[in-house]
Design a protein around this motif. Structure first.
Motif, PDB file in Angstrom:
ATOM      1  N   VAL A 114      33.740   7.357   9.471  1.00  0.00           N
ATOM      2  CA  VAL A 114      35.114   7.926   8.514  1.00  0.00           C
ATOM      3  C   VAL A 114      35.086   9.492   7.827  1.00  0.00           C
ATOM      4  N   VAL A 115      35.366  10.083   8.221  1.00  0.00           N
ATOM      5  CA  VAL A 115      35.685  11.629   7.727  1.00  0.00           C
ATOM      6  C   VAL A 115      36.251  12.015   6.639  1.00  0.00           C
ATOM      7  N   LYS A 116      35.729  12.592   5.964  1.00  0.00           N
ATOM      8  CA  LYS A 116      36.575  13.033   4.090  1.00  0.00           C
ATOM      9  C   LYS A 116      37.035  14.138   4.295  1.00  0.00           C
ATOM     10  N   TYR A 117      38.036  15.388   4.032  1.00  0.00           N
ATOM     11  CA  TYR A 117      38.237  16.989   4.148  1.00  0.00           C
ATOM     12  C   TYR A 117      38.375  16.635   2.688  1.00  0.00           C
ATOM     13  N   ASP A 118      38.733  17.441   2.203  1.00  0.00           N
ATOM     14  CA  ASP A 118      39.546  17.988   0.815  1.00  0.00           C
ATOM     15  C   ASP A 118      38.846  19.202   0.964  1.00  0.00           C
ATOM     16  N   SER A 123      37.345  22.930   6.710  1.00  0.00           N
ATOM     17  CA  SER A 123      37.723  22.194   8.120  1.00  0.00           C
ATOM     18  C   SER A 123      36.233  21.949   8.932  1.00  0.00           C
ATOM     19  N   LEU A 124      36.950  21.425  10.134  1.00  0.00           N
ATOM     20  CA  LEU A 124      35.755  21.682  10.922  1.00  0.00           C
ATOM     21  C   LEU A 124      35.687  22.690  11.877  1.00  0.00           C
ATOM     22  N   SER A 125      35.255  23.344  12.377  1.00  0.00           N
ATOM     23  CA  SER A 125      34.622  24.800  13.528  1.00  0.00           C
ATOM     24  C   SER A 125      34.737  24.128  14.780  1.00  0.00           C
ATOM     25  N   MET A 126      35.133  24.676  15.854  1.00  0.00           N
ATOM     26  CA  MET A 126      34.876  24.832  17.418  1.00  0.00           C
ATOM     27  C   MET A 126      34.290  24.212  17.717  1.00  0.00           C
ATOM     28  N   HIS A 127      34.015  23.117  17.945  1.00  0.00           N
ATOM     29  CA  HIS A 127      32.535  21.997  19.162  1.00  0.00           C
ATOM     30  C   HIS A 127      33.163  21.250  19.955  1.00  0.00           C
ATOM     31  N   ARG A 128      32.190  20.720  20.354  1.00  0.00           N
ATOM     32  CA  ARG A 128      32.138  19.542  21.307  1.00  0.00           C
ATOM     33  C   ARG A 128      31.248  18.352  20.881  1.00  0.00           C
ATOM     34  N   ASP A 129      31.637  17.393  21.784  1.00  0.00           N
ATOM     35  CA  ASP A 129      30.807  15.988  21.178  1.00  0.00           C
ATOM     36  C   ASP A 129      29.924  15.541  22.049  1.00  0.00           C
ATOM     37  N   GLY A 130      29.306  14.995  21.311  1.00  0.00           N
ATOM     38  CA  GLY A 130      28.049  14.554  22.509  1.00  0.00           C
ATOM     39  C   GLY A 130      28.067  13.224  23.629  1.00  0.00           C
ATOM     40  N   GLY A 146      45.660  20.142   7.978  1.00  0.00           N
ATOM     41  CA  GLY A 146      44.867  19.046   8.479  1.00  0.00           C
ATOM     42  C   GLY A 146      45.175  18.935  10.114  1.00  0.00           C
ATOM     43  N   GLY A 147      45.284  18.344  10.873  1.00  0.00           N
ATOM     44  CA  GLY A 147      45.424  17.984  12.303  1.00  0.00           C
ATOM     45  C   GLY A 147      44.023  18.155  13.276  1.00  0.00           C
ATOM     46  N   THR A 148      44.464  17.410  14.139  1.00  0.00           N
ATOM     47  CA  THR A 148      42.764  18.179  14.962  1.00  0.00           C
ATOM     48  C   THR A 148      43.121  18.739  16.060  1.00  0.00           C
ATOM     49  N   VAL A 149      42.715  20.243  16.109  1.00  0.00           N
ATOM     50  CA  VAL A 149      42.812  21.001  16.671  1.00  0.00           C
ATOM     51  C   VAL A 149      42.346  20.981  18.043  1.00  0.00           C
ATOM     52  N   HIS A 191      37.176  21.256  20.116  1.00  0.00           N
ATOM     53  CA  HIS A 191      38.368  21.018  19.278  1.00  0.00           C
ATOM     54  C   HIS A 191      37.242  20.786  17.799  1.00  0.00           C
ATOM     55  N   GLY A 192      38.951  21.228  16.979  1.00  0.00           N
ATOM     56  CA  GLY A 192      38.511  21.233  15.081  1.00  0.00           C
ATOM     57  C   GLY A 192      39.040  19.733  14.742  1.00  0.00           C
ATOM     58  N   GLY A 193      38.667  20.291  13.269  1.00  0.00           N
ATOM     59  CA  GLY A 193      39.590  20.075  12.326  1.00  0.00           C
ATOM     60  C   GLY A 193      40.462  21.190  11.407  1.00  0.00           C
ATOM     61  N   GLY A 194      41.468  20.847  11.531  1.00  0.00           N
ATOM     62  CA  GLY A 194      42.474  21.927  11.292  1.00  0.00           C
ATOM     63  C   GLY A 194      42.345  22.202   9.642  1.00  0.00           C
ATOM     64  N   GLU A 200      43.549  15.347   0.516  1.00  0.00           N
ATOM     65  CA  GLU A 200      42.816  14.676   0.755  1.00  0.00           C
ATOM     66  C   GLU A 200      42.933  14.177   2.466  1.00  0.00           C
ATOM     67  N   ARG A 201      41.723  14.692   3.432  1.00  0.00           N
ATOM     68  CA  ARG A 201      42.646  14.330   4.566  1.00  0.00           C
ATOM     69  C   ARG A 201      41.365  12.811   4.779  1.00  0.00           C
ATOM     70  N   TYR A 202      41.975  11.720   5.430  1.00  0.00           N
ATOM     71  CA  TYR A 202      40.755  10.789   6.079  1.00  0.00           C
ATOM     72  C   TYR A 202      41.303  10.632   7.154  1.00  0.00           C
ATOM     73  N   VAL A 203      39.547  10.701   8.246  1.00  0.00           N
ATOM     74  CA  VAL A 203      40.378  10.239   9.976  1.00  0.00           C
ATOM     75  C   VAL A 203      38.660   9.398   9.875  1.00  0.00           C
ATOM     76  N   LEU A 204      38.862   8.627  11.174  1.00  0.00           N
ATOM     77  CA  LEU A 204      38.037   7.526  11.769  1.00  0.00           C
ATOM     78  C   LEU A 204      37.376   8.776  13.187  1.00  0.00           C
ATOM     79  N   VAL A 205      36.561   8.236  13.157  1.00  0.00           N
ATOM     80  CA  VAL A 205      36.529   9.121  14.653  1.00  0.00           C
ATOM     81  C   VAL A 205      35.288   8.670  15.372  1.00  0.00           C
ATOM     82  N   GLY A 206      35.267   8.026  16.334  1.00  0.00           N
ATOM     83  CA  GLY A 206      34.487   7.471  17.097  1.00  0.00           C
ATOM     84  C   GLY A 206      34.101   8.156  18.620  1.00  0.00           C
TER      85      GLY A 206
HETATM   86  O1  LIG Z   1      39.332  15.864  12.093  1.00  0.00           O
HETATM   87  C1  LIG Z   1      39.624  15.494  13.250  1.00  0.00           C
HETATM   88  O2  LIG Z   1      40.583  15.531  13.292  1.00  0.00           O
HETATM   89  C2  LIG Z   1      38.769  15.654  14.363  1.00  0.00           C
HETATM   90  C3  LIG Z   1      36.581  14.947  13.804  1.00  0.00           C
HETATM   91  C4  LIG Z   1      35.512  16.069  14.603  1.00  0.00           C
HETATM   92  O3  LIG Z   1      35.752  16.249  15.855  1.00  0.00           O
HETATM   93  C5  LIG Z   1      34.453  14.938  14.803  1.00  0.00           C
HETATM   94  O4  LIG Z   1      33.832  14.518  13.216  1.00  0.00           O
HETATM   95  O5  LIG Z   1      33.702  15.442  15.554  1.00  0.00           O
END
Ligand SMILES: O=C(O)CCC(=O)C(=O)O
Ligand SMILES: [Fe+2]
Length: 312
Positions: A114-118, A123-130, A146-149, A191-194, A200-206
């Protein structure tokens, strides 16, 4: 369809109540930190459910079986028993003891957090996941921004909605996912986090993976241009195979009894390595093509593998 340019949305995947109580459990039981070894290059204030079995056991039933079913269908991931594969998933058992029941498949979590934005982490910059496949589930809506970019939404990317219900919609290059909607994409997609401008913005990431000891991983990496994932796996295997017959690995998934949990299994790294090498040799041309595509697209790094369980 191209797995690397489709974003899949499943509306109303988790109930708003489940989303709210997941946040509550996280806040009650632990705190958000950026100290995790998991996301080396793109640190987020997060809580890994894999490190909190109490939270995991509360929520795994509503998350994993359904995510598993959706992803298996969306990406045509074979089950172990689907033996009409060219050289067969039987390769899996030849490499060691399969921890899986015949009714299960080849997917597991590398991480689930779970990620917390505040205002401290906007924001989370643009990236690729492993990971090969990733998903995001928005858990809260008491924020602005917020939102997923997704970079591909500026270009050839498209959103495919599966099922009924409100899911939030797209605003420019952002998926403004409604609470509880499941957003699935290739980990390769940038992608990234807007930016969160208020609240506060909470997201579950898998981060989801296909089992490395099976043909499944090779096919998936090849098809989706993730040679970096294969290279890294091969390096890990090389490190492991020096003088050792048996290696241990741990994943989260179904066990033989059909229950969930961390599964320890063993295999011979030498055999797996040889087999992966053989397959790589047979795919040099495809590799060059996808690598060029990958380099052209690649303006940023990858997140860490998030794979603590693989370092035996
Ligand atoms: O916040 C989001 O919508 C994306 C989060 C994400 O890309 C990550 O944690 O790897
Ligand atoms: Fe990500």
């Amino acid at each position: 369809f191209s797995p690397s340019s489709s974003i899949h949305i499943i509306p109303s995947f988790l109930s708003p109540q489940t989303c709210a109580s997941l946040i509550t459990s996280c806040l009650q039981k632990t705190s958000f930190s950026t100290t995790s070894e998991n996301h080396v290059n793109f640190q987020t204030p997060d809580i890994s459910l894999l490190e909190h079995p109490d939270i995991m056991s509360e929520f795994e039933g509503s998350i994993w079986p359904n995510v598993y079913t959706e992803i298996k269908t969306l990406y045509s991931i074979p089950s172990i028993e689907d033996s009409n594969q060219p050289s067969g998933i039987s390769g899996f058992t030849e490499f060691g003891i399969s921890p899986y029941s015949s009714a299960s498949g080849l997917l597991s979590f590398l991480d689930l957090f779970v990620v917390k934005y505040d205002s401290n982490f906007k924001s989370l910059s643009m990236h690729r996941d492993g990971s090969l496949i990733s998903f995001t589930i928005p858990l809260s809506d008491g924020h602005e921004g917020g939102g997923t970019v997704f970079e591909c939404l500026e270009d050839n990317g498209r959103v495919e909605v599966h099922g009924e219900g409100e899911w939030g919609g797209v605003d420019g290059n952002k998926v403004k996912g409604k609470v509880g909607s499941l957003i699935v994409h290739s980990g390769k997609m940038r992608h990234g986090g807007g930016e969160v401008t208020r609240g506060e913005r909470y997201v579950l990431v898998g981060f989801v993976d296909v089992e490395c000891e099976a043909k499944g991983l090779f096919e998936a990496c090849k098809e989706w241009g993730r040679w970096d994932v294969l290279d890294k796996r091969l390096k890990e295997l090389e490190a492991k195979s020096s003088g050792r017959k048996v290696s241990k690995s741990r994943r989260w998934g179904y066990n033989r009894q059909g229950g969930m949990g961390g599964i320890d299994f063993t295999y011979d790294p030498e055999v797996v390595k040889r087999s992966l090498r053989e397959r790589l040799k047979g795919a040099e041309k495809g590799r060059r093509e996808t690598e060029i595509m990958f380099l052209e697209e690649n303006n940023g790094g990858l997140t860490g593998f998030g794979n603590k369980f693989n370092s035996s």
